[in-house]
Each structure stands twice: as C-alpha cells, then as structure tokens.
Write an enzyme that holds these catalytic residues in place. Structure first.
Site, PDB file in Angstrom:
ATOM      1  N   LYS A 190       3.883   0.550  10.073  1.00 13.44           N
ATOM      2  CA  LYS A 190       4.111   1.817   9.391  1.00 13.44           C
ATOM      3  C   LYS A 190       3.615   2.990  10.232  1.00 13.44           C
ATOM      4  CE  LYS A 190       2.598   0.065   5.478  1.00 13.44           C
ATOM      5  NZ  LYS A 190       2.055  -0.114   4.129  1.00 13.44           N
ATOM      6  N   ARG A 233       4.436 -13.086   9.697  1.00 13.03           N
ATOM      7  CA  ARG A 233       5.150 -11.858   9.397  1.00 13.03           C
ATOM      8  C   ARG A 233       6.464 -11.795  10.185  1.00 13.03           C
ATOM      9  NH1 ARG A 233       3.096  -6.585   9.452  1.00 13.03           N
ATOM     10  NH2 ARG A 233       1.256  -7.323   8.394  1.00 13.03           N
ATOM     11  N   GLU A 287       0.875  -1.171   0.000  1.00 11.94           N
ATOM     12  CA  GLU A 287       0.000   0.000   0.000  1.00 11.94           C
ATOM     13  C   GLU A 287       0.914   1.223   0.000  1.00 11.94           C
ATOM     14  OE1 GLU A 287      -2.761   0.191   3.261  1.00 11.94           O
ATOM     15  OE2 GLU A 287      -3.544   2.127   2.584  1.00 11.94           O
TER      16      GLU A 287
END
Ligand code: ATP
Ligand code: MG
Length: 558
Positions: A272, A262, A34
C-alpha cells in the site's frame, strides 16, 4: 468435505479440527483490512479465501476493520473497502466490526495481564527498546522497569490512559522472555501512547493497542475459529497464542492462526505504501487508475468480479511465497470476456476507404450476431455505405511479404459485408496516405464469393456516415522490471514510460451510443474494451482496453 482432490492445506486443518471437535464444527473466519488504503488484488486473494472457505463449510465470515493506528486511517478508506468487498461478490451480513469496538475490552484484558504479572509499563524509549531487544545471535537485555509491582503497573497504565504522558514516554509491554530465540517474544509492546484523534473513537483514547495484541483478542471476542493471515506472521504465532493464554472463552475455544503465502504478481507492486507513492507522485491518475492492481483499478479496467474470483481460486493457496504471471490474470479476464462480452467493430487509427463504385446515397444494413457464444444475446444492425473507415495499417501501398490485407490490386473481405478490390490511394504533400480507394463486388453480399475464389484477408471497418467518435486508452505494464518490489530497488525508477497510450478520433459503431460502464465489448481483431467508469458519459465515449485478444499466457512447465 467430499472432494478430496481439491483440498488445500487450510481445508485439511479445518477437517482435523472438525474431527477433533475443536470448535463444535464451527468455521468462522474474518477479513481484517486496515483502513489505510484501497484494496488490491492481494486482498482479493485473502477475501476469496476467507469468505470462500467459510462458505464451503457452511460457516460465516466477519468484516473487521483493523483500525488501531489512528494517524493513518480514515472513513474514506472504510467506505471504499466495503464497496470493493461487496463488488467482489461477498457479504458479511450484519457482521461488520472494528478493532476499535473492542478498545474497552482490550484495555480490561491488558489490566488482567498486568494483574497476572504478565505485562508491565516500561519507561524505555523506542530506540532503547530496540537496542535492548538484542539480535538473532545475542539475547536481549531486561528493562530496569521489568520488575515493577502490579500496583505500580496498574497505576501507570491508568495514567497512560488518562493522558499524563507524552507520545513515546511509556509503553505497556508483555513480560515473556528477553532471551527467547524468537525476537517477537522478547517482551513485545502491547500498548503505545498516541495523542491523535481516531476516526471512530475521537479523543477518547490516547493509548492504542498494537496489532499483535489487538488482533488475537479481536479474533477471540468475535469467536473466530480460523484466523487466516499471510506468511510474514508465522513467527508471530507464538505471540498470538501467548496473548490468548488467559482469555476466557465460554466454551474454551480459542482461535487458531494459519498462515498462507501472500499473492505477488509480476510487473506491479502490491504494498500500500508503494501504491500510495504512485498516486501521490502523479505516476497514475489515482487509486483507481486502470493500470493499478487495486480492485478499483481492475474494475475500471473492465475486470468483471467473477474473473478475479476465478483467478484467486485457480492460483490456489500455498505455504511458499511466489510470484504469479500477470498473463495468468489476463488469461482469466479473457476467458470471462470471450464468453460474455458483446462483439462490435471499432477502428482505432482510422483512414478513409472509399468504394468508388458504390452509390453515393445508398445505405445497406446487415444483421450481425452480438455474441457467437451467447445466441441469447441476439443480433444488432450495422449500416454500410460508400465511405468507410478502416485501420490505417490494414492498407499498404507496397505490401511486405505475407501481407494479405489491402494493397493495390488485392481483394479483402470487409467483415460480414462485401469483398472489395483495392484500386489505389491518395496521399498528402508529405506522402502520407489520406484515402484508400476500392471497388466492391455486388455479387459477394455477406462476404462470400459465388465463384469460390479464395480471399485471404478479412478486415473490420466502420461506416463513416453513422460511426461515433471515441477516445480509446491502451495500457501496458506499469513497470518494465518484472519484479519492481524485490530487494531494495528504487521502484519509481522502474516504471514503464509507455504504460498509457491515448487515442482520440477513434470510430465506433453507432449502436454504442447509449452504452454505459461497466459494459465490456470485444472490438473485433483488437481486443476487449470497456467504457471508462469515470470519464465516459453520454456524448463522450471513452474506452479502456481491458486486454488484447491474444493470450500470451503459457503455463510454466514443472
Ligand atoms: P500492506 O503491507 O501493503 O499495508 P497489509 O497486509 O498490511 O498490506 P491489510 O489491510 O492489513 O494490508 O490486509 C488485510 C488482509 O489482507 C490481511 O489479512 C492480509 O494478510 C491480507 N493481504 C494483504 N496483502 C495480501 C497479499 N498480497 N496476498 C494475500 N493476502 C494479502
Ligand atoms: Mg496490515
């Protein structure tokens, strides 16, 4: 695939698909960032996995910007992501896409679902939708709008697109099952109204598809075979499959979602949102601060891309979330730099050493190897004269036990040149040592003793006549807490106040005069350093310490 031993669970799935001919033996993956921030080492894991696995099977990988959230995304991020993926060593050829490329197709497909009676326009507010959803223990409640006619839904959806409603006034929802044990299946929202300009489509749209709708459809449009994502999407997989039930693929090949754990690394944060907070609150100098786990930060810190790829390969892929030791990332860096970095001498906290029996105007030169691991890297010339710099802590007026460096009466080897015997020092009024004195032994050129006497200490030095000034930045963990991201810790209170130390007036070999980033060096006895890619310029040398010499990483015993 012939190497059975190195197979991970994703490769096993691909093997099965190839055997069953699910995808005509195609392997087509995608990396779907993204564009709302910079890439970090966790993304690197995903990039290496997606591009790596496709390559292993002779397949291909798309880069796709998942840009369905207009308010947070912009082209600055798009450009930085492209640069970082390329820098890591991967190439999407001509396959760069945006979810926004598919807004028309997504809209048409949503209308198809409405026509099939599988989607409806809802008037409930987002709070009401949440309330109606129920909990793990209680079933949800159906919206009063759930049984609108197809015609009415089509009209309202068109009106949504035409801008007839305000943000949040209506949504398009999937009609699945409000009593499903999986909350993601309780009529999830497919489209929402957002009156915001999009970085690519401008003001064409005021309705935007949700990730859970846009993602599977984008995968299907691109004819992705294996859609690899992180573990938190496991419970979304039934929805991923539901969304594609009515998708027509020319060969009946629908993508398959596969989840992996992850990557987390200790002493840092990876979200983020948190990385942005560090930047915006001035705790770091930017997204590419050398302490950041971003690819920009790691690049600036001196990580060659191969060291990151190697790290990602070696930690493997798993179905269980875990945290990797930061020391292992450094271990991979050290391995790379030990092999490739040029050796040189630098003095970080200099103090003068004067060889009182060395002629004033004499300068000798020594030819030294640039890298003992790479003879092909050749040699360089270093100069030596009467006044040198040594590290302040390589001298002690009154040595502690076990100290083998310079102290009055003791001999040390000045790396590759001569053996010198310390004769004393000069102090200022406050008692600080300002100069150290020694006599060199002319019989020991090259650092050998003709009589075979043992010299315990070898220290590095810089020639005061020719050395250049440099700034050196030393780094430590950004966070004191090993797991600043777990639980609901206030991560900004867990920062390491000493994560950056700036040293000025350091002395480096003259040969580094024209060196430019991204060159890395081993400063003997001190660690691996690289030129700072922002602040170092001809005439102003700025080095970052990439990593110390000593490897603290110890594999955990199983
Ligand atoms: P954040 O939640 O911090 O915003 P994200 O996962 O939403 O991160 P994206 O830009 O959507 O960030 O991620 C792009 C791809 O990278 C996704 O496929 C995602 O699963 C993967 N990814 C992100 N973080 C990690 C990580 N720590 N380890 C492995 N893969 C990751
Ligand atoms: Mg995401």
């Amino acid at each position: 695939m012939d190497n059975e031993t190195t197979k991970n669970f994703i490769e096993t799935i691909i093997d099965e698909d190839n055997e069953k001919n699910t995808y005509g033996k195609r392997v087509h993956t995608r990396f779907p960032p993204e564009p709302n921030g910079y890439l970090h080492i966790g993304h690197a894991k995903s990039i290496c996995l997606n591009f790596g696995i496709a390559k292993k099977y002779g397949g291909i990988t798309n880069l796709r910007f998942d840009d369905t959230n207009p308010s947070k995304e912009n082209t600055e991020y798009v450009e930085s992501i492209k640069r970082d993926v390329k820098w890591l060593g991967f190439d999407w050829d001509d396959r760069m896409f945006y979810a926004s490329d598919y807004f028309d197709k997504l809209y048409e497909y949503a209308k198809k679902l409405i026509r099939l009676g599988k989607a409806y326009v809802d008037d409930l507010s987002s709070d009401e939708i949440r309330e109606y959803r129920g909990t793990f223990n209680t079933p949800g409640k159906e919206s009063p709008c759930r049984n609108r006619s197809v015609e009415e839904n089509l009209q309202l959806f068109e009106d949504m697109k035409a801008g007839k409603f305000a943000d949040g006034e209506k949504v398009l929802r999937a009609k699945i099952d409000m009593a499903s044990p999986n909350l993601n299946m309780r009529d999830p929202v497919l489209y929402r109204i957002v009156h915001a300009s999009h970085h690519r489509t401008g003001d064409k749209w005021c309705i935007y598809p949700m990730y859970d709708f846009a993602h599977p459809v984008s995968d299907a449009i691109e004819r992705i075979t294996h859609s690899i994502c992180t573990l938190e999407f496991e419970a979304h997989r039934p929805l991923y499959n539901w969304v594609l039930e009515d998708w027509d693929d020319p060969e009946g090949q629908k993508p398959r979602q596969i989840e992996f754990a992850r990557l987390g690394i200790d002493h840092t944060v990876m979200s983020k949102r948190k990385l942005r907070a560090l930047v915006e609150n001035g705790h770091v100098s930017g997204w590419d601060d050398p302490r950041m786990p971003t690819l920009g930060g790691l690049r600036r810190r001196g990580y060659p891309p191969a060291s990151i790829r190697n790290f990602c390969d070696r930690i493997g892929v798993s179905k269980v979330n875990s945290t990797v030791d930061y020391g292992f990332l450094e271990h991979c860096l050290r391995e790379d730099l030990n092999l490739n970095a040029q050796r040189t001498m630098a003095v970080l906290r200099p103090i003068k050493l004067i060889l009182t029996n060395y002629p004033e105007n004499k300068t000798e030169t020594f030819e030294v190897e640039n890298n003992p691991n790479r003879p092909e890297d050749g040699t360089r010339t270093v100069t030596f004269s009467r006044e040198l710099y040594i590290e302040a802590d390589d001298f002690m007026e009154e040595p502690v036990k076990g100290y083998f460096r310079l102290f009055p009466g003791n001999e040390v080897r000045l790396k590759t040149t001569y053996i010198v015997r310390c004769t004393g020092c000069k102090k200022d009024d406050d008692g600080n040592v300002v100069e150290v004195y020694a006599e060199y032994d002319p019989e020991t050129r090259g650092g050998n003793t003709p009589d075979g006497r043992k010299i315990k200490g070898t220290i590095h030095w810089a020639d005061a006549k020719t050395a250049l000034d440099a700034e050196v930045r030393l780094y430590d963990n950004l966070f004191l807490d090993p797991e600043p991201e777990t639980g609901d810790k206030d991560f900004l209170t867990l920062l390491n106040p000493n994560s950056l130390e700036i040293l000025t007036g350091c002395k480096v070999e003259r040969g580094l005069q024209d060196a430019q980033a991204p060159r890395s060096f081993q400063f003997m006895r001190l660690g691996y350093f690289c030129l700072d890619n922002k602040d170092s310029k001809p005439g102003r040398l700025v080095f970052n310490r990439s990593v110390s010499l000593k490897d603290s990483f110890k594999p955990k015993k199983k």
